[in-house]
Design an enzyme around this catalytic site. Structure first.
Site, PDB file in Angstrom:
ATOM      1  N   GLU A 259       0.636  -1.055  -0.206  1.00 55.63           N
ATOM      2  CA  GLU A 259      -0.145  -0.017  -0.157  1.00 55.63           C
ATOM      3  C   GLU A 259       0.954   1.285  -0.117  1.00 55.63           C
ATOM      4  O   GLU A 259       1.027   1.712  -1.074  1.00 55.63           O
ATOM      5  CB  GLU A 259      -1.104  -0.171   1.217  1.00 55.63           C
ATOM      6  CG  GLU A 259      -2.085   0.943   1.034  1.00 55.63           C
ATOM      7  CD  GLU A 259      -3.069   0.659   2.103  1.00 55.63           C
ATOM      8  OE1 GLU A 259      -4.080   1.701   2.408  1.00 55.63           O
ATOM      9  OE2 GLU A 259      -3.193  -0.439   2.499  1.00 55.63           O
TER      10      GLU A 259
ATOM     11  N   GLU B 232      -2.397   0.271  13.618  1.00 52.76           N
ATOM     12  CA  GLU B 232      -3.407   0.656  12.748  1.00 52.76           C
ATOM     13  C   GLU B 232      -4.812   0.591  13.323  1.00 52.76           C
ATOM     14  O   GLU B 232      -5.786   1.554  13.320  1.00 52.76           O
ATOM     15  CB  GLU B 232      -3.391  -0.051  11.420  1.00 52.76           C
ATOM     16  CG  GLU B 232      -4.500   0.185  10.251  1.00 52.76           C
ATOM     17  CD  GLU B 232      -4.429  -0.561   9.126  1.00 52.76           C
ATOM     18  OE1 GLU B 232      -4.903  -0.252   8.016  1.00 52.76           O
ATOM     19  OE2 GLU B 232      -3.951  -1.673   9.061  1.00 52.76           O
TER      20      GLU B 232
END
Length: 894
Positions: A472, A736
């Site tokens: 990502e 996260e």
């Protein structure tokens, strides 16, 4: 003591080499032990050499400003170094200090470039199928990096030599066998079709008389390598192969000049780097050194340089090295190494007596699962480096064109016993100067602050990424705007964010919609609420924090276009349409905040910011229009989502936080809404439910409305979900998600489970701004008027922070001993401060056992709800006051 002038910057950088701003802005900071010290005038002079007659002399200018003063001297010339000096006068009109610096221009005009783009001639040098590349990542898109060289002869040495270089890809330049500079992953990542950065290097000391060899290795990087997570477009987002553009400019003592530029005279030969990719890793065959293959001509790919700009911020660099903490032998030739810290960078491995052709591989992971590397969360990112030994007694392998997020590595195929000293983690990130420090009496809170800092380092790599490990690594807008206040406490991120904002603006579509990420690759959809709003929030933050009016002006039209886009598709002023991939309060836990409540709140906030920005820029009509629009949105929010009993639709923590923080409640309902918010937290056993959007508001709103006790309870919570829970389970960066790993559920979904995000670390702003107490008044810019509000509470007995702001060093801290509290503060020259001393008895506030009002630098004092507010000029101060252990002043407000 005289005033010390320090921290000189040109265009928000110290001694920048190669800028292309036609009117660069100059800044300096001040420091003094003398109370009341202030600058009242300055004089700037500039010359080609420090001893030369000035070519620019401002004369004495009556001004207290030392921030972003525009050059209004003669037109700047390309490739020229300018030495500048600032002198200041103090509050008595006496010369008080001076300092000197320099900046150097890059190539300012298209005609300065004679280089052409060169790359691989596929007919002359067919692509090599690198051994091991297929095993690393499927390999179908891999190709060897370019290994380029150009020889030239000189009959004398130059007095000045500069290399101007860039790449479609990432590059490493060399001259006469020596690596040039310390930039990593240059030229960085921008909206390449709109702006491609070039770098300037001083190579005067590397050029010889006689034969010289100029070279470069160029890999795919962001240009043609793997980035993002779209399986339909995994790589080659900008082009299908790398290319190089450079020119070496040599100036001689007699005034003559010679330019060695990329052209048809360059050649390529096979090199040791067989493949290199940011996500997948790097493969090196040390048997293939210089001179082991034939030369082939390069192809001229493009005669036009394209949209080149000088890099305006600090590059990615290696900023630290971490030794191995443990080295564990798992099987013959296989070791697992723990560096004790989740970090971003690469590994330098020293091999001894490895047989020629022996293959050693390194895999990377953030954590372990069952004692083995946990790599499922990497998705398609292989994060594996490979080295084929040359057979030398000692060899060092360190990849240069890849980057990994890891704490642990597994080394396979090591030829002997691995000593801890033979493996080192090298930390890489955009080299923003670290300017802040926070510490307190609680080790867990200190670890939280350390985790926040490591998350920032690891995710500020060319762009503010979401995560550094999986497939990502994109510049997500919401993550950045949520964390920007904390980031600017830790480091000088002014130039970094101003440069990235150009990518945000460049990505805006013709209808005014920002995108979720910048630079934009395959994600073309309109941005979601709170994501697209970064295009409004960050420029305003750069103005308030750094006084960067230019960044605000450069973004203003895009800011108004964003508001117009949302309004056009939501005429009833409830943001329900054209919300992109609406993420809501992303990764909230055990709660669901209604999406339109969140969206409309952000619509209101961004509109208010645009109105304020218009005032700053003198756009009165736009200011009036957006103030009226904000009032209408606020009314629509209250009518639609706020009930008479003070509940906000959804009744989640984030719903209340948005309404309270963004001023979207009638005054009479504010205390009731605070009670609803507090009741939800208390009902859950002092646990939060907030996701990315709500978490930065949580502690600040509670403290602002008299519930600092709850803010501290959340800070100290170590049961799930909380910051303390992750720390209790070994976190060294911010996760996260709150449930990235739990005792009851193990690892969360592998598809999205990063252990190094910074978003939930946005509480760092509160640690600086309230726990230690460094803030500024609402009307202040760049900390001109400080608001120092230390907030004792929780299990802390002391806390302190310092922040080297755009104007100078600010510090604030407190300590409680018995029934006394001591508060310290530092105010830079030219600044003023309102210091709120939290005390049980306002009259008890004393400085050095004398009444505070009688001391130099103290302009006045008056009782407040939290104790005593003291007005200060610049200087260093220590106050003591009575303080009872069970007294928390802010609780008296409720």
């Amino acid at each position: 003591m005289t005033i010390r002038v320090y921290g000189l910057q040109t265009e928000q950088r110290a001694e920048p080499l190669g800028i292309d701003h036609p009117r660069p802005r100059l800044s300096w900071k001040l420091d003094s032990d003398r109370r009341g010290a202030a600058q009242t005038a300055y004089r700037i002079t500039a010359a080609l050499q420090p001893a030369d007659r000035p070519l620019w002399d401002t004369g004495r200018r009556e001004s207290s400003e030392g921030l972003l003063v525009s050059w209004d001297g003669p037109v700047l010339q390309s490739a020229t170094r300018y030495h500048w000096r600032v002198e200041i006068w103090d509050e008595t009109g006496t010369p008080a200090g001076s300092a000197a610096s320099w900046f150097e221009t890059g190539l300012l005009h298209r005609t300065d470039w004679t280089a052409v783009w060169v790359g691989r001639d596929l007919l002359a040098l067919p692509p090599v199928d690198p051994p091991g590349a297929h095993d690393v990542a499927g390999g179908e898109l891999f190709q060897p990096p370019l290994h380029l060289r150009r020889t030239f002869d000189l009959d004398r040495r130059p007095v000045r030599a500069r290399l101007y270089a860039t790449a479609r890809g990432v590059y490493e330049p060399w001259l006469n066998g020596v690596r040039i500079g310390d930039h990593e992953l240059a030229p960085g990542w921008t909206e390449y079709h709109r702006r491609l950065q070039y770098q300037t290097y001083d190579v005067t000391g590397l050029v010889d008389d006689g034969p010289n060899v100029l070279g470069a290795v160029v890999a795919d990087g962001w240009w043609s390598g793997y980035i993002g997570f779209d399986p339909r477009r995994a790589a080659q987002h900008y082009g299908d192969c790398p290319a190089y553009l450079a020119q070496l400019v040599l100036d001689f003592a007699d005034g003559s000049r010679r330019v060695i530029a990329t052209d048809a005279g360059w050649t390529e030969q096979p090199g040791a780097v067989l493949s290199a990719d940011l996500l997948m890793g790097q493969v090196v065959d040390a048997r293939r050194g210089t001179g082991t293959g034939g030369f082939a001509p390069v192809a001229i790919l493009d005669a036009e340089p394209g949209p080149l700009v000088a890099q305006p911020d600090e590059p990615v660099r290696v900023t630290a090295e971490l030794p191995a903490v443990t080295v564990e032998l798992r099987a013959p030739g296989q070791y697992v190494v723990d560096f004790g810290q989740n970090l971003v960078g690469r590994v330098r491995l020293t091999l001894r007596s490895a047989p020629r052709g022996h293959l050693v591989s390194i895999r990377h992971a953030e954590t372990l699962a069952g004692g083995e590397l946990y790599v499922a969360n990497l998705r398609r990112a292989a994060a594996a480096d490979r080295y084929i030994a040359a057979g030398e007694p000692q060899e060092v392998f360190e990849p240069q064109f890849t980057i990994h997020g890891f704490r642990y590595i597994e080394i396979d195929g090591h030829p002997g016993e691995l000593a801890a000293a033979d493996v080192v983690a090298r930390v890489l990130h955009s080299d923003t100067a670290w300017t802040g420090r926070f510490e307190c009496s609680d080790p867990v809170t200190n670890q939280l602050y350390a985790n926040i800092g490591w998350g920032q380092r690891g995710n500020f790599v060319a762009v503010p990424t979401d995560c550094p490990q999986r497939d990502e690594r994109l510049g997500w807008l919401a993550d950045a705007q949520i964390f920007a206040p904390t980031a600017s406490r830790n480091a000088d991120v002014a130039a970094f964010f101003a440069r990235w904002m150009r990518d945000v603006v460049d990505g805006q579509d013709t209808g005014g919609a920002f995108r979720d990420v910048a630079p934009v690759i395959t994600m073309h959809r309109e941005a979601a609420p709170a994501w697209g709003d970064a295009g409004v929030i960050i420029p305003w933050h750069l103005w308030r924090t750094y006084g960067d009016r230019q960044a605000l002006a450069d973004s203003f039209d895009a800011m108004t276009a964003w508001i117009a886009h949302v309004r056009r598709h939501n005429p009833d002023l409830r943001w329900r349409h054209r919300t992109g991939n609406h993420y809501g309060d992303w990764l909230q836990i055990d709660a669901t905040t209604p999406r339109e409540v969140l969206a409309t709140a952000y619509f209101a906030r961004s509109t208010a910011i645009v109105a304020a920005a218009a005032d700053v820029l003198g756009r009165q009509r736009a200011a009036a229009e957006h103030r009226a629009l904000h009032t209408a949105i606020r009314d629509a929010f209250i009518t639609s989502y706020v009930r008479a009993d003070g509940t906000v639709e959804g009744e989640t923590q984030t719903a209340y936080l948005l309404a309270l923080a963004f001023g979207l409640l009638p005054d009479e309902l504010i205390p009731v809404a605070v009670k609803h918010l507090a009741a939800d937290i208390e009902r859950r056993g002092n646990r939060l439910t907030t996701g990315f959007v709500g978490v930065p508001l949580l502690c600040p709103v509670l403290a602002q409305h008299g519930r600092a006790d709850l803010a501290y309870a959340l800070l100290h919570q170590d049961e799930f979900p909380s910051w303390g829970y992750s720390i209790r389970h070994g976190a060294t960066t911010i996760w996260e998600r709150w449930d990235g790993w739990t005792e009851h559920g193990g690892f969360q979904a592998d598809a999205m489970n990063s252990f190094n995000h910074y978003s939930l670390g946005s509480v760092g702003e509160w640690l600086f701004g309230r726990v230690a107490g460094i803030d500024q008044t609402p009307g202040s810019v760049a900390y001109r008027e400080l608001l120092l509000r230390p907030l004792p509470g929780g299990r802390l007995t002391w806390a302190r922070a310092e922040q080297d702001t755009a104007r100078g060093l600010v510090a604030c801290g407190w300590a409680v001993t018995g029934d006394r509290i001591t508060v310290t503060a530092t105010v830079p020259p030219g600044c003023t401060a309102l210091l709120e001393v939290p005390t049980a008895e306002p009259a008890s506030v004393r400085e050095h056992d004398e009444p505070a009002r009688a001391r130099p630098g103290v302009l006045g004092a008056e009782p407040s709800a939290t104790g005593l507010t003291v007005r200060l000029t610049s200087g260093r101060y220590t106050f003591t006051a009575s303080h009872t252990p069970d007294h928390t002043p802010v609780q008296e407000m409720s």
